[in-house]
Motif scaffolding. Structure first.
Motif, short mmCIF file in Angstrom:
data_model
loop_
_atom_site.label_atom_id
_atom_site.label_comp_id
_atom_site.label_asym_id
_atom_site.label_seq_id
_atom_site.Cartn_x
_atom_site.Cartn_y
_atom_site.Cartn_z
N ILE A 64 55.70 28.18 29.59
CA ILE A 64 55.72 29.39 28.43
C ILE A 64 54.02 29.57 28.40
O ILE A 64 54.18 30.64 28.07
CB ILE A 64 55.74 28.60 26.76
N ILE A 65 53.59 29.05 29.26
CA ILE A 65 52.00 29.09 28.66
C ILE A 65 51.48 29.91 30.64
O ILE A 65 51.35 30.88 30.09
CB ILE A 65 51.01 27.63 28.65
N LEU A 66 52.33 29.51 31.47
CA LEU A 66 51.59 29.99 32.63
C LEU A 66 52.59 31.76 32.77
O LEU A 66 52.33 32.16 33.15
CB LEU A 66 52.10 29.68 34.04
N GLY A 67 53.59 31.42 32.38
CA GLY A 67 54.48 32.59 31.77
C GLY A 67 53.53 33.79 31.11
O GLY A 67 53.82 34.47 31.72
N ALA A 68 53.21 33.52 30.23
CA ALA A 68 52.21 34.49 29.44
C ALA A 68 51.58 35.19 30.20
O ALA A 68 51.01 35.79 30.20
CB ALA A 68 52.05 33.13 27.95
N CYS A 69 50.74 34.01 30.63
CA CYS A 69 49.39 34.01 31.53
C CYS A 69 49.66 35.82 32.96
O CYS A 69 48.62 36.33 33.30
CB CYS A 69 48.86 33.09 32.28
N ALA A 70 51.00 34.67 33.35
CA ALA A 70 50.93 35.63 34.39
C ALA A 70 51.30 37.48 33.02
O ALA A 70 51.04 38.32 34.73
CB ALA A 70 52.42 35.50 35.05
N ILE A 71 52.21 37.24 32.71
CA ILE A 71 52.56 38.88 31.55
C ILE A 71 50.66 39.45 31.41
O ILE A 71 50.94 40.17 31.72
CB ILE A 71 53.90 38.47 30.45
N PHE A 72 50.22 38.71 30.84
CA PHE A 72 48.91 39.44 30.91
C PHE A 72 48.10 39.18 32.21
O PHE A 72 47.71 41.01 32.00
CB PHE A 72 47.99 38.24 30.30
N LEU A 73 48.13 38.85 33.00
CA LEU A 73 47.30 39.28 34.11
C LEU A 73 48.21 40.54 35.24
O LEU A 73 47.59 41.52 35.02
CB LEU A 73 47.44 38.34 35.22
N LEU A 74 49.52 40.74 34.74
CA LEU A 74 50.09 41.83 35.33
C LEU A 74 49.85 43.46 34.81
O LEU A 74 50.36 44.18 35.29
CB LEU A 74 51.75 41.38 35.35
N CYS A 75 50.10 43.42 33.10
CA CYS A 75 49.57 44.32 32.32
C CYS A 75 48.13 44.53 32.60
O CYS A 75 47.85 45.40 31.82
CB CYS A 75 49.95 43.99 30.99
N TYR A 76 47.30 43.52 32.57
CA TYR A 76 45.64 43.97 32.71
C TYR A 76 45.05 44.57 33.34
O TYR A 76 45.58 44.87 34.92
CB TYR A 76 45.40 42.76 32.59
N ARG A 77 44.24 45.99 32.77
CA ARG A 77 43.65 47.52 33.55
C ARG A 77 42.11 46.67 33.72
O ARG A 77 41.88 47.36 32.41
CB ARG A 77 44.61 48.22 33.55
N SER A 78 41.53 46.60 34.52
CA SER A 78 40.39 46.64 34.20
C SER A 78 39.83 48.35 34.45
O SER A 78 40.08 49.17 35.09
CB SER A 78 39.39 45.97 35.51
N TYR A 79 38.24 47.91 34.67
CA TYR A 79 37.28 49.16 35.11
C TYR A 79 37.17 49.81 36.52
O TYR A 79 37.11 50.13 36.52
CB TYR A 79 36.54 49.72 34.80
N GLU A 80 36.99 48.06 37.26
CA GLU A 80 37.19 48.44 38.82
C GLU A 80 38.79 47.98 39.35
O GLU A 80 39.10 47.19 38.85
CB GLU A 80 36.00 47.49 39.26
N THR A 81 39.04 48.99 40.21
CA THR A 81 40.22 48.68 41.26
C THR A 81 39.73 47.11 41.71
O THR A 81 41.49 46.83 41.11
CB THR A 81 40.28 50.08 42.11
N ILE A 82 39.40 46.51 41.90
CA ILE A 82 39.83 45.60 42.93
C ILE A 82 40.08 44.20 41.31
O ILE A 82 40.97 43.49 42.16
CB ILE A 82 38.19 45.34 43.54
N ASP A 83 39.31 44.69 39.96
CA ASP A 83 39.28 43.58 39.59
C ASP A 83 41.63 43.71 39.02
O ASP A 83 41.87 42.65 38.59
CB ASP A 83 39.03 43.98 38.08
N THR A 84 41.66 44.97 39.07
CA THR A 84 42.78 44.96 38.78
C THR A 84 43.89 44.77 39.81
O THR A 84 45.03 44.20 39.21
CB THR A 84 43.11 46.37 38.29
N ILE A 85 43.88 44.71 40.96
CA ILE A 85 44.35 44.50 41.85
C ILE A 85 44.56 43.24 41.74
O ILE A 85 45.48 41.89 41.54
CB ILE A 85 43.87 44.91 43.45
N ILE A 86 43.28 41.80 41.71
CA ILE A 86 43.51 40.95 42.08
C ILE A 86 44.12 39.82 40.46
O ILE A 86 45.06 39.46 41.00
CB ILE A 86 41.20 39.67 42.03
N ASN A 87 43.92 40.54 39.72
CA ASN A 87 44.53 40.53 38.23
C ASN A 87 46.32 40.62 38.38
O ASN A 87 47.47 39.81 38.14
CB ASN A 87 44.14 41.29 37.56
#
Length: 189
Positions: A64-87
């Motif tokens: 549950i917790i890691l799945g929620a974190c995974a969804i957040f990481l997949l959906c998170y978009r940053s100002y910098e491309t490298i941040d988005t790729i890493i997430n």
């Protein structure tokens, strides 16, 4: 820049900070919820708490917790491309940890969502976990550490290097164990 645009940027930055703080809090609470949930389960093996990954078999906290974190990481978009790729990569590997459980002390032969042999699932699980933690260490130690606050940057670097050292120890112990040397109290993943 007009005031309306500045206000929108400020709201986006505050939202981003809130999301990162929630994600960090979930990550820090995962071990506690995993152990706490396991305390209420009857008929569990003695070694159930040696690994957060093994708690997958007795409490829903990890998926549950890691799945929620995974969804957040997949959906998170940053100002910098490298941040988005890493997430996004971190999100993919977090799902790898959840979908492919580690070896277990229960003798279950086929595990996870795909019901594959436990030995195969364990390799995918451990590889996903190592890549997830490696990306998290990079994110914390090098991407987070771009702020102007020297104290925070030092703390980020210390945390990142601690993660790297622990992962290196895990790899070394896994190699030693693969060579047939038994290490009392040590369990993969």
């Amino acid at each position: 820049m007009d005031e309306e645009l500045k206000a929108k940027i400020k709201v986006k930055a505050m939202s981003s900070l809130l999301h990162r703080n929630v994600l960090g809090a979930l990550g820090m609470l995962l071990p506690f919820f995993s152990i706490l949930g396991g305390l209420f389960v009857k008929d569990k093996p003695e070694s159930w708490w040696y690994s957060i990954s093994v708690t997958y078999y007795i409490t829903p906290a990890l998926p549950i917790i890691l799945g929620a974190c995974a969804i957040f990481l997949l959906c998170y978009r940053s100002y910098e491309t490298i941040d988005t790729i890493i997430n996004v990569l971190s999100g993919i590997f977090a799902f790898g940890v959840v979908l492919f459980p580690c070896a277990n002390p229960y003798g279950i032969e086929y595990v996870g969502y795909f019901q594959i042999p436990v030995a195969v699932s364990n390799v995918i699980h451990c590889g996903s976990a190592m890549l997830l933690f490696g990306l998290m260490a990079y994110n914390i130690g090098w991407l987070f550490a771009k702020s102007g606050n020297d104290l925070n940057n030092k703390i980020y670097k210390i945390c990142a290097w601690a993660m790297i050292v622990i992962m290196a120890l895990f790899v070394i112990l896994s190699i030693v164990r693969a060579c047939g040397i038994n290490i009392p109290g040590y369990h993969d993943c």
